[in-house]
Design a protein around this motif. Structure first.
Motif, mmCIF file in Angstrom:
data_model
loop_
_atom_site.group_PDB
_atom_site.id
_atom_site.type_symbol
_atom_site.label_atom_id
_atom_site.label_comp_id
_atom_site.label_asym_id
_atom_site.label_seq_id
_atom_site.Cartn_x
_atom_site.Cartn_y
_atom_site.Cartn_z
ATOM 1 N N ALA A 58 8.338 0.238 2.699
ATOM 2 C CA ALA A 58 8.571 1.578 3.899
ATOM 3 C C ALA A 58 7.510 2.145 3.926
ATOM 4 O O ALA A 58 8.735 2.299 3.206
ATOM 5 C CB ALA A 58 9.486 1.030 4.927
ATOM 6 N N THR A 78 0.755 -2.098 5.845
ATOM 7 C CA THR A 78 1.059 -2.356 7.910
ATOM 8 C C THR A 78 2.758 -3.651 7.779
ATOM 9 O O THR A 78 3.339 -3.913 6.543
ATOM 10 C CB THR A 78 -0.078 -4.089 8.119
ATOM 11 O OG1 THR A 78 0.174 -4.757 6.532
ATOM 12 C CG2 THR A 78 -1.481 -2.694 7.544
ATOM 13 N N GLU A 79 2.600 -3.837 8.862
ATOM 14 C CA GLU A 79 3.850 -5.349 8.923
ATOM 15 C C GLU A 79 3.450 -6.237 7.505
ATOM 16 O O GLU A 79 4.852 -6.500 6.918
ATOM 17 C CB GLU A 79 4.093 -5.389 10.275
ATOM 18 C CG GLU A 79 4.363 -3.983 11.497
ATOM 19 C CD GLU A 79 4.297 -4.690 12.337
ATOM 20 O OE1 GLU A 79 4.880 -4.353 13.676
ATOM 21 O OE2 GLU A 79 3.164 -5.378 13.038
ATOM 22 N N ARG A 80 2.699 -6.491 7.790
ATOM 23 C CA ARG A 80 2.157 -8.226 7.599
ATOM 24 C C ARG A 80 2.012 -7.416 5.799
ATOM 25 O O ARG A 80 2.496 -9.088 5.293
ATOM 26 C CB ARG A 80 0.645 -8.101 7.714
ATOM 27 C CG ARG A 80 0.521 -9.794 7.122
ATOM 28 C CD ARG A 80 -0.946 -9.731 7.279
ATOM 29 N NE ARG A 80 -1.101 -10.265 9.114
ATOM 30 C CZ ARG A 80 -2.009 -9.893 9.769
ATOM 31 N NH1 ARG A 80 -2.484 -8.923 9.774
ATOM 32 N NH2 ARG A 80 -1.508 -10.564 11.172
ATOM 33 N N TYR A 89 6.573 -8.366 5.330
ATOM 34 C CA TYR A 89 6.163 -9.422 5.744
ATOM 35 C C TYR A 89 5.559 -10.543 4.379
ATOM 36 O O TYR A 89 6.417 -11.276 3.279
ATOM 37 C CB TYR A 89 5.227 -10.144 6.517
ATOM 38 C CG TYR A 89 5.226 -11.795 6.671
ATOM 39 C CD1 TYR A 89 6.403 -12.707 7.022
ATOM 40 C CD2 TYR A 89 3.187 -11.871 6.775
ATOM 41 C CE1 TYR A 89 6.039 -13.530 7.636
ATOM 42 C CE2 TYR A 89 3.714 -13.351 7.593
ATOM 43 C CZ TYR A 89 4.329 -14.215 7.436
ATOM 44 O OH TYR A 89 4.523 -15.463 7.967
ATOM 45 N N MET A 149 8.923 -8.649 11.504
ATOM 46 C CA MET A 149 9.034 -7.682 11.169
ATOM 47 C C MET A 149 7.878 -7.095 11.089
ATOM 48 O O MET A 149 6.686 -6.732 11.566
ATOM 49 C CB MET A 149 8.624 -7.751 9.249
ATOM 50 C CG MET A 149 7.681 -6.897 9.292
ATOM 51 S SD MET A 149 9.539 -6.291 7.547
ATOM 52 C CE MET A 149 9.874 -7.637 6.996
ATOM 53 N N THR A 150 9.136 -5.958 12.094
ATOM 54 C CA THR A 150 8.236 -5.472 12.984
ATOM 55 C C THR A 150 8.344 -3.844 13.235
ATOM 56 O O THR A 150 9.957 -3.703 13.307
ATOM 57 C CB THR A 150 8.030 -6.462 14.270
ATOM 58 O OG1 THR A 150 8.112 -5.695 15.675
ATOM 59 C CG2 THR A 150 9.705 -5.896 15.230
ATOM 60 N N VAL A 151 7.696 -3.094 14.530
ATOM 61 C CA VAL A 151 8.048 -1.529 14.879
ATOM 62 C C VAL A 151 8.369 -1.832 15.538
ATOM 63 O O VAL A 151 8.267 -0.896 16.488
ATOM 64 C CB VAL A 151 6.620 -0.517 13.950
ATOM 65 C CG1 VAL A 151 6.630 -0.330 12.649
ATOM 66 C CG2 VAL A 151 5.252 -1.139 15.081
ATOM 67 N N ARG A 154 2.653 -8.894 13.146
ATOM 68 C CA ARG A 154 3.002 -8.760 12.136
ATOM 69 C C ARG A 154 1.795 -7.386 11.505
ATOM 70 O O ARG A 154 1.511 -7.545 11.093
ATOM 71 C CB ARG A 154 3.505 -9.397 10.923
ATOM 72 C CG ARG A 154 4.647 -10.166 11.330
ATOM 73 C CD ARG A 154 4.357 -11.448 10.245
ATOM 74 N NE ARG A 154 5.421 -12.619 10.765
ATOM 75 C CZ ARG A 154 5.415 -13.916 10.910
ATOM 76 N NH1 ARG A 154 4.309 -14.415 10.730
ATOM 77 N NH2 ARG A 154 6.404 -14.431 11.710
ATOM 78 N N LEU A 183 2.339 0.980 9.719
ATOM 79 C CA LEU A 183 3.792 1.796 10.055
ATOM 80 C C LEU A 183 3.116 2.872 10.412
ATOM 81 O O LEU A 183 2.477 3.656 9.674
ATOM 82 C CB LEU A 183 4.322 1.888 8.779
ATOM 83 C CG LEU A 183 5.563 0.639 8.510
ATOM 84 C CD1 LEU A 183 4.156 -0.926 9.373
ATOM 85 C CD2 LEU A 183 5.877 -0.139 7.636
ATOM 86 N N VAL A 188 12.349 0.332 11.455
ATOM 87 C CA VAL A 188 10.496 -1.476 10.944
ATOM 88 C C VAL A 188 12.696 -1.870 11.386
ATOM 89 O O VAL A 188 13.146 -1.814 10.712
ATOM 90 C CB VAL A 188 10.338 -1.761 9.601
ATOM 91 C CG1 VAL A 188 9.617 -3.033 9.279
ATOM 92 C CG2 VAL A 188 9.252 -0.682 9.357
ATOM 93 N N CYS A 216 13.562 -5.923 10.904
ATOM 94 C CA CYS A 216 13.504 -6.499 9.898
ATOM 95 C C CYS A 216 14.297 -7.441 9.448
ATOM 96 O O CYS A 216 16.100 -7.277 9.573
ATOM 97 C CB CYS A 216 13.387 -6.258 8.351
ATOM 98 S SG CYS A 216 13.367 -7.483 7.137
#
Lengths: 465, 465
Positions: B193, B198-200, B203, B223-225, B235, B239, B245, B247
């Motif tokens: 992180a 990105t979240e992706r 992920y 997996m998210t802000v 996703r 960030l 985050v 998870c």
């Protein structure tokens, strides 16, 4: 998603082609893997996505051609849904974004269809490929389950195939994007391969790349040292010196468009002499096929030419004999090349396969063969400008098939079973690329990958340590 | 797969518990995503796997308790299948490996069941969670589709829940393995992180690890802000500094056993003061719950105690007021903690959820609440030695829910809506671990992860650059 006008225009063309009646589209639903709420990644039905663009579960749509109305049906937005899913865009707004003016709660669908039936409207629908849709069609249209497949609309299928077979520039860009990701996946697998690593290690990395750039993979990745096993999803083998890896994979863009490429490469830095010899035969077939692609040619003939090329090569190697054309007529090449040369590609990796190969890959005039080998050719018909398709010849040494045919005394005029013994555990090789049919030929899609045995070896030598 | 005796013994216990009649087990089938042959990763039904161990599509099994016979039904091995799939082990051999002596072609299942029905045997079956099984049950048992759910066997459900709720040492080892992989996934996300990723990206890397060590993930990774969105599979966010985050992920072992852990961590090296304050409240609830786990306690009470702890913390922060116990009685905590404290875990991440929460998480004596918040508590009943369950308290600031409750003038005695405004876009925090109920307490499963805010910050500071 494309601009609103794209969807409006597609539906307009569809209405013109089908002519009259009511068209029912069922979007896909969530499917639980081991319980209802533990769902697989949602995938919208491709035809639904083609005409309505929206990728969310539980939607349906109805086009009334005679009344010239289009209506989207979906679940009402509950406060629980907003609280738990943070989803705010109303069905109205979603529909408006693809040019559909009418929306209704899914609960109204059955009544609306009943009314259409009472008006004696023909209701066009597509063949279902999920049981959930079978149940829905039976309930919505009051048709016994066993009659659903028999009552699908051939007119609708033909109209959709005609539209979806020809790719627009927008669609081509999406396919190019999916192929660019697929090229990255292939290169990474080729770079990582070394003795001691497992098929699964390569597979997992390829999936990671597909998930980073898009919606994941467009079909289950084949990553195997046993390329001769054509439907192979086992990935537990450790790579060993002397092995080849066959990697057949494709990325799926967020829009749903697919990539699909195959390369076969050595775990060592170079192919063995025997591997290189067979590889070069597959490449010769690939090259022959590629150069024949143009509007107006039957893809069946391209397949045939690739088969002849394979036989010619195997003759030089001493595994086949006799006249190559006669060998292909007799089906002798299917001891080595059991499948078809290619398929259309679009929003489905085997584009529109759910609509029926008889309509997608063949026509009323040219019907699909039922013979071993030829029956696996998904695409036979005349190519047109705007089509996108794969070319994927291969040579596969399947011990069980060799024993079967030898026992049947099959192809004795064309196969040297004695010489073949030395190749019994050779494995399998495939080369696959995607092509766009232009006005006078074909264009390789994507940024390109090492393809000849020499290019593959050069890439392997430059990769890593 | 475990040793043959494990499956023999499980079926023996099941027969004893159910007592009489015929038990029908439907294994899972392949499901197409966008066409029939483009299948999702195959997942065997967990109950089928528990009693028959074999993970392949298209199987069924029948146990005739009175006649004391066990029979496995499956597709005959065609030569095409051997040629294309390289699969050789016969159904007989597969059955023998789990101690089942009788096998038959699936085509015989309907006739065998008909015969059992004519003998007036009760046919026990489980609630279906896929439409394909609904269709099969209707066909095999000649029951109208709409009556299938009403005729499931409660005796069978209860017997299976009693068996599967208590994990053996073998099962525990599989769960520990899945959690060990999950720990690796969590640590990697925490290491990677940083602002700009990105979240992706996180992920995809987590999925890679799950695929490298096992069958993939045991549920769709969160997996998210935006941790406050509880059912969140988007996703696409980048960030940013200041974000947290959340998870929530789990690996699935090849055997099907699940991992399930959640951590919430800052994109920066440290939490902000406000984030740390809220984190520490969630941790206090986690610690309270963890220390209460032991055989004989109602999990409902553990949930309640965690809710009280959350209210106490939020009081100190000035967001809640009044008596904490009364606040929980009034449901005021559900403005911040909308879901349940935990669930059983085993071969399903929400173990046996398809059998019905009323039987899995509750009993005839203790029934599931229907109130907001409490209704989401999947597990309420008395804990027993051998159970495996999650503890996962959280605090989630959902703007839509705050507005809704404020508009309803709800919880005015317990919530300071004015102070709450400053936290409107705070997000969400959850901490989740898996515990095994021992003879006198509980044991944290897996190799462990940073859990307190201090441990998380120390890990973030030591990770990467």
């Amino acid at each position: 998603m494309f601009a609103k006008e794209v969807y409006v225009n597609r539906r307009k063309k569809l209405k013109e082609a089908v002519g009259s009646g009511v068209i029912l589209f069922l979007g896909n639903d969530e499917v639980g893997s081991n319980f209802e709420d533990n769902v697989y990644p949602f995938r919208q039905d491709s035809t639904f996505a083609y005409f309505f663009g929206i990728s969310m579960p539980g939607l349906s749509a109805v086009i009334d051609i005679d009344g010239n109305t289009e209506k989207l049906y979906g679940p009402a937005l509950s406060i629980d849904h907003v609280i738990f899913s943070g989803s705010h865009q109303s069905l109205e707004d979603k529909a408006a974004s693809v040019g559909v003016r009418h929306v209704a709660d899914s609960a109204n669908l059955q009544g609306d269809l009943k009314e259409a039936l009472q008006r004696k409207n023909k209701i066009h629908y597509l063949p279902p490929y999920r049981s959930e849709h079978r149940l829905k069609l039976a309930r919505l249209l009051e048709i016994p389950l066993e009659e659903i497949e028999g009552k699908v609309s051939i007119d609708l299928i033909k109209a959709i195939v005609a539209l979806r077979s020809i790719k627009s520039a927008d669609e081509l860009a999406e396919i190019e994007g999916a192929i660019a990701t697929t090229v990255e996946m292939q290169k990474k697998a080729m770079e990582m391969a070394r003795p001691g690593i497992t098929e699964r290690d390569l597979y997992a990395e390829v999936e990671r790349i597909a998930l980073t750039h898009g919606a994941g993979t467009s079909f289950p990745t084949i990553m195997t040292v046993n390329g001769q096993i054509l439907h192979n999803h086992y990935r537990g083998n450790e790579l060993k010196s002397g092995d080849m890896v066959l990697c057949d994979c494709g990325a799926e863009a967020h829009s749903g468009y697919a990539g699909d490429l195959t390369r076969t490469f050595p775990v060592d830095k170079k192919f063995t002499t025997r591997q290189k010899q067979v590889y070069d035969i597959v490449y010769a077939a690939y090259k022959t096929a590629k150069e024949m692609l143009r509007p107006g040619i039957e893809f069946y003939k391209v397949h045939w030419a690739a088969c002849v090329k394979i036989v010619e090569g195997l003759k030089e190697l001493g595994l086949m004999k006799g006249d190559p054309d006669e060998a292909v007529s007799a089906g002798a090449h299917t001891l080595f090349f059991q499948c078809g040369l290619g398929h259309m590609l679009g929003m489905d990796v085997h584009d529109m396969e759910n609509l029926g190969e008889a309509y997608v890959g063949y026509t009323d005039e040219l019907r699909q063969s039922t013979e071993f080998g030829f029956k696996s050719l998904r695409l036979g018909r005349i190519l047109q400008e705007g089509m996108v398709l794969t070319v994927e010849p291969g040579i596969y040494l399947i011990p069980e098939l060799i024993d079967l045919r030898k026992g049947q005394k099959a192809y004795l005029d064309f196969v040297d079973y004695e010489s073949l013994e030395a190749y019994r555990h050779f494995g399998g090789i495939r080369i696959e690329d995607v092509f766009y049919i232009t006005s006078d030929g074909a264009q390789l899609l994507g940024p390109g990958l090492p393809t000849t045995s020499g290019e593959i070896e050069a890439f392997r030598q430059s990769a890593g340590s």
